[in-house]
Design an enzyme around this catalytic site. Structure first.
Site, PDB file in Angstrom:
ATOM      1  N   TYR A 134     -15.442  -4.416   8.891  1.00 25.46           N
ATOM      2  CA  TYR A 134     -14.076  -3.888   9.016  1.00 25.46           C
ATOM      3  C   TYR A 134     -13.431  -4.208  10.361  1.00 25.46           C
ATOM      4  O   TYR A 134     -12.284  -4.675  10.417  1.00 25.46           O
ATOM      5  CB  TYR A 134     -14.117  -2.370   8.819  1.00 25.46           C
ATOM      6  CG  TYR A 134     -12.765  -1.701   8.816  1.00 25.46           C
ATOM      7  CD1 TYR A 134     -11.831  -1.967   7.819  1.00 25.46           C
ATOM      8  CD2 TYR A 134     -12.413  -0.787   9.808  1.00 25.46           C
ATOM      9  CE1 TYR A 134     -10.592  -1.334   7.803  1.00 25.46           C
ATOM     10  CE2 TYR A 134     -11.179  -0.146   9.796  1.00 25.46           C
ATOM     11  CZ  TYR A 134     -10.269  -0.428   8.797  1.00 25.46           C
ATOM     12  OH  TYR A 134      -9.055   0.195   8.787  1.00 25.46           O
ATOM     13  N   LEU A 149      -0.984   6.328   4.235  1.00 22.17           N
ATOM     14  CA  LEU A 149       0.003   5.993   5.250  1.00 22.17           C
ATOM     15  C   LEU A 149       1.212   5.282   4.657  1.00 22.17           C
ATOM     16  O   LEU A 149       2.357   5.599   4.995  1.00 22.17           O
ATOM     17  CB  LEU A 149      -0.648   5.109   6.329  1.00 22.17           C
ATOM     18  CG  LEU A 149       0.283   4.602   7.427  1.00 22.17           C
ATOM     19  CD1 LEU A 149       0.817   5.750   8.273  1.00 22.17           C
ATOM     20  CD2 LEU A 149      -0.412   3.572   8.306  1.00 22.17           C
ATOM     21  N   LEU A 191      -2.825  -7.602  -3.665  1.00 19.16           N
ATOM     22  CA  LEU A 191      -2.346  -8.491  -2.599  1.00 19.16           C
ATOM     23  C   LEU A 191      -3.475  -9.298  -1.967  1.00 19.16           C
ATOM     24  O   LEU A 191      -3.352  -9.807  -0.858  1.00 19.16           O
ATOM     25  CB  LEU A 191      -1.598  -7.661  -1.543  1.00 19.16           C
ATOM     26  CG  LEU A 191      -0.373  -6.916  -2.087  1.00 19.16           C
ATOM     27  CD1 LEU A 191       0.136  -5.884  -1.082  1.00 19.16           C
ATOM     28  CD2 LEU A 191       0.750  -7.894  -2.428  1.00 19.16           C
ATOM     29  N   GLY A 203       0.843  -1.197   0.000  1.00 26.00           N
ATOM     30  CA  GLY A 203       0.000   0.000   0.000  1.00 26.00           C
ATOM     31  C   GLY A 203       0.878   1.248   0.000  1.00 26.00           C
ATOM     32  O   GLY A 203       0.492   2.290   0.514  1.00 26.00           O
ATOM     33  N   LYS A 251      -9.786  -6.008  11.494  1.00 27.27           N
ATOM     34  CA  LYS A 251      -8.723  -5.295  12.194  1.00 27.27           C
ATOM     35  C   LYS A 251      -8.403  -5.928  13.551  1.00 27.27           C
ATOM     36  O   LYS A 251      -7.261  -5.857  14.028  1.00 27.27           O
ATOM     37  CB  LYS A 251      -9.099  -3.820  12.342  1.00 27.27           C
ATOM     38  CG  LYS A 251      -9.079  -3.083  11.007  1.00 27.27           C
ATOM     39  CD  LYS A 251      -7.678  -3.145  10.402  1.00 27.27           C
ATOM     40  CE  LYS A 251      -7.611  -2.759   8.942  1.00 27.27           C
ATOM     41  NZ  LYS A 251      -6.265  -2.940   8.364  1.00 27.27           N
ATOM     42  N   ASP A 288      -2.227   0.312  -8.547  1.00 29.11           N
ATOM     43  CA  ASP A 288      -2.295   1.276  -9.644  1.00 29.11           C
ATOM     44  C   ASP A 288      -0.899   1.728 -10.099  1.00 29.11           C
ATOM     45  O   ASP A 288      -0.170   2.368  -9.340  1.00 29.11           O
ATOM     46  CB  ASP A 288      -3.132   2.477  -9.152  1.00 29.11           C
ATOM     47  CG  ASP A 288      -3.423   3.463 -10.256  1.00 29.11           C
ATOM     48  OD1 ASP A 288      -2.470   3.951 -10.900  1.00 29.11           O
ATOM     49  OD2 ASP A 288      -4.617   3.752 -10.475  1.00 29.11           O
TER      50      ASP A 288
END
Lengths: 313, 313
Positions: free
Chosen positions: B167, B23, B73, B18, B171, B44
């Protein structure tokens, strides 16, 4: 403040997944004795038949509907079909309470896991309960039924250590799902609880010991565990009292109090004491475990070497 | 006690997933400025090209190898292929550190989620990092390289509330994976860290706001958030100091201290103070959120009715 204090299952329809053996069956038996209508789902028809037979012997009255259905709950579609079958015997109405007790664990070393070990760990530890909640919450909300959803996590939903890379993430995920839904399902008046049992002397435990690394077994030696009946009683008492996070043994209670985040406390004074003990006790525990893991290094390298790990680049 | 105190990335090869935006990119920039060799992976190609161009402008010396690779990924195979590409530019050697920053969130009401929303939530929040760690840990262990794996969770890896049913479980699962591997990878001398950032002003945050329920937005209003650069600096400082669970804002630090379980403390005194504050503050927070959720009931029913939810039994 938003809980059904003093929940009484008498006359309620309770749907229990994983209800033919272990904790699920112990819960089914306990709630049958308390006068509930019981629907159990599990995979093995033979085990379901035996379970229903035993439930019949403890029924409180002839009006109790005791049913068993064979489904695998690994997919959303199957879990939805199971719920439909369960509801059909009650005029299509959503159950008053769902106890999602299905689940299993396959401890292994991370570097020896296959992709399938990882994904199956998530399915067997998380999706098998999440899909049931997914179907049940939607149906309760649609029918404007104020039901109850109870998940079963594990002590490993609060902490983890060597061997549980496929299982502990699933059990933490369940905790998060329960915490989310505890907040979100207030919108529909649906209560959410989650139980964190320690080691239980079940068939599932015997199965997981087949793949469990030696170092993991050694670390767990201190854990005495509970019988499925003791665990079921602890879970029921927690639900009865309206506890959101339910624990039934001291070690898991210490982890509960020190891993509570924003989850409601069960008892301010006791949880404060637990948290204070855990503040000093868990670092001692962790250091002793770390020491044992490090001391295991050479033995582990030899073991991996024998299994061809280093040649397989 | 087992950490590389004062970690210095100068001359090290750091792999960042990422790494083209948000981040991940902020970390890449920071570590480039500190003299590390950087490999970034994202999907991208255009964004990767722009990112590498900007990294070139902050390099400290001409020996630094700065590379970008386009991979999704989402699967174990792709994550393994991405790692292979990253290592090939360094003679096939495993990176010294892996920063798994990839991930995204799609907040929605649980009863409006599809099966795909749930499974994609787990992929985008968990597997996208777990598969990188899966590939990297195996390679480091095989090559007997004492590397470092850094995960990125979220404040929602410690707690959750309405809107995050797909989500927050992902996490929390990452937190459990990090806690497991923190123990297990001691066997190979591999360090594990996990960062819990609050809201960050990124493109990803704008995207998640598109589906985010109004009630969730209102509850989050109090959260000021961090810029990706502030978060990256906080994460780096935590890694530098050898912290296992890293937080960079007060609210998440309160949740860290009160959700620590068996995770190592960062500072006994400060964490004790945080825990004491959280003991009283989190129940107040939860009650106020519960109240707002309950107050939202009627509006929510109207909303669901308009979307045809109740007709769709």
């Amino acid at each position: 403040m938003f809980f059904n204090k003093g929940w009484d299952p008498n006359g309620m329809h309770v749907y229990i997944t994983g209800g033919s053996t272990g904790l699920g069956f112990a819960v089914a038996k306990l709630l049958t004795q308390k006068g509930a209508h019981i629907s159990i789902v599990a995979r093995d028809q033979g085990k379901l038949d035996r379970a229903i037979k035993e439930l019949q012997t403890v029924r409180q009255n002839s009006a109790q509907i005791l049913k068993a259905y064979s489904f695998s709950l690994n997919t959303a579609a199957n879990s939805s079909a199971a719920l439909k079958a369960v509801c059909d015997a009650h005029g299509g109405t959503a159950p008053d309470a769902v106890f999602a007790c299905a689940g299993s664990s396959k401890p292994m070393f991370f570097v020896e896991m296959s992709e399938q070990d990882m994904t199956e760990g998530m399915t067997a530890g998380y999706w098998v309960q999440a899909w049931t909640a997914f179907a049940a919450a939607k149906q309760m909300a649609r029918q404007k039924r104020k039901g109850k959803i109870v998940f079963v996590s594990s002590t490993l939903g609060y902490m983890s250590f060597v061997g549980y890379a496929s299982y502990s993430p699933a059990k933490h995920a369940l905790r998060a799902l329960a915490d989310t839904l505890h907040s979100e399902l207030l919108l529909y008046g649906i209560d959410v609880h989650i139980f964190f049992p320690p080691t239980m002397e079940t068939l599932g435990y015997e199965t997981e010991n087949l793949t469990k690394p030696e170092i993991t077994k050694r670390i767990e030696e201190a854990d005495d565990g509970l019988t499925p009946e003791q665990a079921a009683l602890g879970m029921f008492r927690g639900v009865e009292k309206g506890e959101t996070h339910i624990t039934a043994d001291l070690i898991t209670s210490l982890f509960r109090a020190s891993t509570r985040g924003s989850a409601p406390k069960n008892n301010w004074i006791l949880d404060g004491i637990y948290d204070s003990i855990a503040f000093f006790a868990t670092p001692i525990w962790r250091r002793s475990v770390n020491k044992r893991v490090v001391a295991h290094m050479d033995e582990h390298r030899t073991y991996l070497g024998k299994n061809g790990f280093f040649g397989d680049t």
